[in-house]
Design an enzyme around this catalytic site. Sequence first.
Site, short mmCIF file in Angstrom:
data_model
loop_
_atom_site.label_atom_id
_atom_site.label_comp_id
_atom_site.label_asym_id
_atom_site.label_seq_id
_atom_site.Cartn_x
_atom_site.Cartn_y
_atom_site.Cartn_z
N GLY A 91 -4.70 -5.57 6.88
CA GLY A 91 -5.83 -4.68 7.08
C GLY A 91 -6.85 -5.13 8.10
CB THR A 147 -0.87 -0.05 1.27
OG1 THR A 147 -1.80 -1.10 1.11
CG2 THR A 147 -1.60 1.24 1.56
N GLY A 176 -10.20 -3.56 2.84
CA GLY A 176 -9.19 -3.48 3.90
C GLY A 176 -9.32 -2.22 4.72
N1 ASP Z 1 -3.50 -2.52 4.51
C1 ASP Z 1 -3.72 -3.03 3.17
C2 ASP Z 1 -4.95 -3.90 3.16
O1 ASP Z 1 -5.17 -4.64 4.10
C3 ASP Z 1 -2.56 -3.82 2.66
C4 ASP Z 1 -1.25 -3.09 2.66
O2 ASP Z 1 -0.97 -2.31 3.56
O3 ASP Z 1 -0.47 -3.32 1.72
O4 ASP Z 1 -5.66 -3.90 2.18
#
Ligand code: ASP
Length: 314
Positions: free
Chosen positions: A234, A180, A210
């Site tokens: 997430g 992300t 997420g």
């Molecule tokens: N937090 C993001 C999710 O759960 C994933 C990430 O941080 O890459 O969709």
Amino acid sequence: MRKKFAIAIHGGAGTILRSLMTAEKEAAYTNGLTAAIEAGNSILEIGGSSLDAVEAAVKSMEDFPLFNAGRGAVFTNKGTHEMDASIMDGNTLEAGAVSGISLAKNPISLARAVKEKSGHVFLCGKEAEAFGKTVGIAFQDESYFYTAERYKQWQDVKDSDIYQLDHSDKTETGERKFGTVGAVALDINGNIAAATSTGGMTNKRFGRIGDSPIIGAGTYANNKTCAISCTGHGEFFIRAVVAYDISCLMEYKGYSLKQACDYVVKDKLVKFGGEGGLIAIDALGNIELPFNSEGMYRAWSVVGETSNVKIYED
Ligand code: ASP
């Protein structure tokens, strides 16, 4: 006296090991992070708003295929892309968010349009994209979001129940990371803002949302406390309401930015089982970039000081 402005960005946290990184890949990530910091800084330098700066920095990373957002978004278990994004203005507490986006070139700009032009905070899926078309958001066709590396990552896990990993444990590298992207900034008027954008997790169940688009979980901004953008698993960040939790510790318990970040990321989330990290800024320009995983792609810049780009713990 020169007015203070500052920006911090992340390109995801996770199992990012020096031993598994090639020099070319490290240079490519460094270039992507540097370009994003410059995109945000060029706005802050001429007195632009923190909101414009975080949108510009995130857009730059969405356009850069190595990050799991926009162009480089991971595949769902249906072989599609479902992107999530959110943005929040710490001055007005206005926010915009989108989820399940498949063809908008820059989901963060769609989230901003939701905040400013829809009368709502959160729109999802096809209806969010239909709204985007009415307000001039740029779209691409599906092939724009295809990258060979992401496709291979999905192929490696697609017949399993494994989701989450934008680099899976099952790949030959053993690398695991959450890719992300996010940005937080302070402008010369003392306003802070936060933005987060993601493709989610490889092989996630289609329809899964997420923490990234959820205000208070993956993104939060309030001039009184801090601006936060998270990256990590997430489901844990949603249940721990991470971004707002940090703001609350500052507002109600008088914690400093560092105390609040350290407690939530390095103590509370660890006990909870939530792997990842975040970037944080307050209205004085203090910056924190804590994570409880091996690494986090990150960069920050404070006016009058040099910019920094880092990947590993040290
Ligand atoms: N937090 C993001 C999710 O759960 C994933 C990430 O941080 O890459 O969709």
